[in-house]
Scaffold this active site. Sequence first.
Site, PDB file in Angstrom:
ATOM      1  N   ILE A 196      -2.584  -7.607  14.213  1.00  0.00           N
ATOM      2  CA  ILE A 196      -1.553  -7.366  15.227  1.00  0.00           C
ATOM      3  C   ILE A 196      -2.114  -6.530  16.380  1.00  0.00           C
ATOM      4  O   ILE A 196      -1.917  -6.839  17.561  1.00  0.00           O
ATOM      5  CB  ILE A 196      -0.343  -6.637  14.584  1.00  0.00           C
ATOM      6  CG1 ILE A 196       0.201  -7.473  13.426  1.00  0.00           C
ATOM      7  CG2 ILE A 196       0.735  -6.337  15.618  1.00  0.00           C
ATOM      8  CD1 ILE A 196       1.156  -6.737  12.504  1.00  0.00           C
ATOM      9  N   LYS A 229     -13.923   0.597  15.597  1.00  0.00           N
ATOM     10  CA  LYS A 229     -12.643  -0.132  15.739  1.00  0.00           C
ATOM     11  C   LYS A 229     -12.142  -0.069  17.177  1.00  0.00           C
ATOM     12  O   LYS A 229     -11.621  -1.049  17.708  1.00  0.00           O
ATOM     13  CB  LYS A 229     -11.565   0.486  14.827  1.00  0.00           C
ATOM     14  CG  LYS A 229     -11.545  -0.129  13.456  1.00  0.00           C
ATOM     15  CD  LYS A 229     -10.452   0.442  12.560  1.00  0.00           C
ATOM     16  CE  LYS A 229     -10.740   0.016  11.130  1.00  0.00           C
ATOM     17  NZ  LYS A 229     -10.075   0.765  10.106  1.00  0.00           N
ATOM     18  N   ASN A 248       0.844  -1.198   0.000  1.00  0.00           N
ATOM     19  CA  ASN A 248       0.000   0.000   0.000  1.00  0.00           C
ATOM     20  C   ASN A 248       0.876   1.243   0.000  1.00  0.00           C
ATOM     21  O   ASN A 248       2.101   1.153  -0.058  1.00  0.00           O
ATOM     22  CB  ASN A 248      -0.953  -0.028   1.205  1.00  0.00           C
ATOM     23  CG  ASN A 248      -0.186  -0.089   2.506  1.00  0.00           C
ATOM     24  OD1 ASN A 248       0.584   0.810   2.830  1.00  0.00           O
ATOM     25  ND2 ASN A 248      -0.364  -1.171   3.260  1.00  0.00           N
ATOM     26  N   PRO A 289      -2.828 -11.912  10.304  1.00  0.00           N
ATOM     27  CA  PRO A 289      -3.168 -11.765  11.725  1.00  0.00           C
ATOM     28  C   PRO A 289      -3.382 -10.290  12.049  1.00  0.00           C
ATOM     29  O   PRO A 289      -2.670  -9.428  11.517  1.00  0.00           O
ATOM     30  CB  PRO A 289      -1.934 -12.301  12.461  1.00  0.00           C
ATOM     31  CG  PRO A 289      -0.857 -12.404  11.455  1.00  0.00           C
ATOM     32  CD  PRO A 289      -1.474 -12.448  10.095  1.00  0.00           C
TER      33      PRO A 289
HETATM   34  O1  PMT Z   1       2.972   6.044   6.549  1.00  0.00           O
HETATM   35  P1  PMT Z   1       2.423   7.382   6.122  1.00  0.00           P
HETATM   36  O2  PMT Z   1       2.575   7.625   4.637  1.00  0.00           O
HETATM   37  O3  PMT Z   1       2.950   8.519   6.964  1.00  0.00           O
HETATM   38  O4  PMT Z   1       0.829   7.342   6.352  1.00  0.00           O
HETATM   39  C1  PMT Z   1       0.322   7.289   7.643  1.00  0.00           C
HETATM   40  C2  PMT Z   1      -0.852   6.315   7.763  1.00  0.00           C
HETATM   41  C3  PMT Z   1      -2.034   6.841   6.986  1.00  0.00           C
HETATM   42  C4  PMT Z   1      -0.443   4.933   7.243  1.00  0.00           C
HETATM   43  C5  PMT Z   1      -1.161   6.200   9.306  1.00  0.00           C
HETATM   44  O5  PMT Z   1      -1.520   7.464   9.801  1.00  0.00           O
HETATM   45  C6  PMT Z   1      -2.305   5.209   9.559  1.00  0.00           C
HETATM   46  O6  PMT Z   1      -3.472   5.538   9.504  1.00  0.00           O
HETATM   47  N1  PMT Z   1      -1.932   3.955   9.868  1.00  0.00           N
HETATM   48  C7  PMT Z   1      -2.866   2.821   9.979  1.00  0.00           C
HETATM   49  C8  PMT Z   1      -3.277   2.383   8.601  1.00  0.00           C
HETATM   50  C9  PMT Z   1      -4.252   1.204   8.646  1.00  0.00           C
HETATM   51  O7  PMT Z   1      -3.868   0.132   8.277  1.00  0.00           O
HETATM   52  O8  PMT Z   1      -5.400   1.481   9.157  1.00  0.00           O
HETATM   53  P2  PMT Z   1      -6.628   0.408   9.296  1.00  0.00           P
HETATM   54  O9  PMT Z   1      -7.802   1.259   9.616  1.00  0.00           O
HETATM   55  O10 PMT Z   1      -6.673  -0.472   8.095  1.00  0.00           O
HETATM   56  O11 PMT Z   1      -6.174  -0.473  10.530  1.00  0.00           O
HETATM   57  C10 PMT Z   1      -6.575  -0.171  11.853  1.00  0.00           C
HETATM   58  C11 PMT Z   1      -5.471  -0.479  12.834  1.00  0.00           C
HETATM   59  O12 PMT Z   1      -5.211  -1.886  12.873  1.00  0.00           O
HETATM   60  C12 PMT Z   1      -4.142   0.179  12.533  1.00  0.00           C
HETATM   61  O13 PMT Z   1      -3.588   0.601  13.772  1.00  0.00           O
HETATM   62  C13 PMT Z   1      -3.304  -0.946  11.928  1.00  0.00           C
HETATM   63  O14 PMT Z   1      -1.906  -0.773  12.222  1.00  0.00           O
HETATM   64  C14 PMT Z   1      -3.846  -2.152  12.670  1.00  0.00           C
HETATM   65  N2  PMT Z   1      -3.781  -3.420  11.896  1.00  0.00           N
HETATM   66  C15 PMT Z   1      -4.481  -3.587  10.750  1.00  0.00           C
HETATM   67  C16 PMT Z   1      -4.447  -4.823  10.106  1.00  0.00           C
HETATM   68  C17 PMT Z   1      -3.673  -5.870  10.656  1.00  0.00           C
HETATM   69  N3  PMT Z   1      -3.598  -7.041  10.048  1.00  0.00           N
HETATM   70  N4  PMT Z   1      -2.986  -5.670  11.777  1.00  0.00           N
HETATM   71  C18 PMT Z   1      -3.025  -4.477  12.426  1.00  0.00           C
HETATM   72  O15 PMT Z   1      -2.367  -4.295  13.456  1.00  0.00           O
END
Ligand code: PMT
Length: 407
Positions: free
Chosen positions: A309, A339, A212, A307
Amino acid sequence: MEISRLQRRRILLGVTGSIAAYKSAELIRRLRQAGAEVQVVMTPAAARFVTPLTLQALSGRPVRRDLFDVAAEAAMGHIELARWADWILIAPASADFLARLRIGRADDLLATLCLASEAPVILVPAMNRAMWRHPATRDNVAVLEGRGVEIWGPASGAQACGEEGPGRMLEPAEIVGRLQALGKAPLLGGVKVMITAGPTREAVDPVRFLSNRSSGRMGYALAQAAREAGAEVTLVSGPVSLEPPSGVEVIRVESAQQMYRQVMARVGRCDIFIGAAAVADYTPIRPAVAKLKKDQARITLELVRTPDILAAVAAASPRPFTVGFAAETERLHEYARAKLDRKRLDMIAANRVGPGRGFETEDNALWVLWPGGERDLGRASKRELARRLIELISERYGQESRAENSG
Ligand code: PMT
């Protein structure tokens, strides 16, 4: 007797061309008395007002003057020096230096260090009153302040040139007093923080992957802000092209599965976990062992969930104070709150993502939610937002630890 807050703090003292350079000698003496380590960097003009030998004797370290000094570079290169500093203090800061800093020159050692360092920069101007009041200087000061550079002074009074007005460098005792106030107890002193950052790569075959747009900037800025707040920081990073902040332990991973393993191996030893990585939600179920051939018009990739995390950290026992991110293109608050509840988090930072937003950009906007509360951290550079978020996390973390201890 009060303990000095400057004990072992590393101050890179820039001295530029001004008659007030004679006060730098007294400033170094006071900083050393307060327990600070002082590395002096002089501009060529400064060396016309005060000798490097004087400042070297007082600071106890060779004075650095030349960007191209081979011997000095071999001992501590300028990038290393830029990383070494807790603060860059420039006293006196001449009108010329303000102008050069504003346009980002890197044509002498001191200007280069200001560009290369991520340490806070403090300028203590000294110049003739008309130069201080000149619209060009006013403009330079406004731009530098807008970038977060601190400007202390100048004081008003009799000037070396015989005139009266604003432009005198602050007295060394006052400068040291202000630094002492800045060095107050770090917010996260002794706290262990683990942060995930960047994207993950999910192998399709030996040369292709799914990933991504995450650049890692947000996570790396958080690691730096947590470090600056005194935390012991471990950064578990997906593949990015960023320099890690100094003083931070970096664990490099590629896939979601690797990130999961590295995080879970350390979760029992951390007090705060921040999941800023954009972890792939799905991974190819069976990556091809050899490069896929393009002999078919259409192929289907079968994917399986990775998974989670963040959810696994929140479910660990004992669990750290767990902070997630929510990256959403729509219904930001609603999805972020869902979430927070579903993954049983202590806090979530929500950001809107999409073309030119959130991912890859230098700035961002965060809305932070926790059970029973929320706060808008506004739009700012990722570095500034990281500082605001770390401040909020330390506030909430402090409240929760106090509640646990009394309960
Ligand atoms: O890296 P940059 O270019 O500076 O951009 C920053 C960002 C937009 C990536 C950052 O600010 C951000 O939002 N990070 C989380 C991105 C994400 O995957 O969001 P999500 O809504 O899909 O996931 C929710 C949370 O679960 C996140 O904390 C993610 O780290 C966590 N997750 C998701 C999937 C997974 N399999 N394991 C996880 O731990």
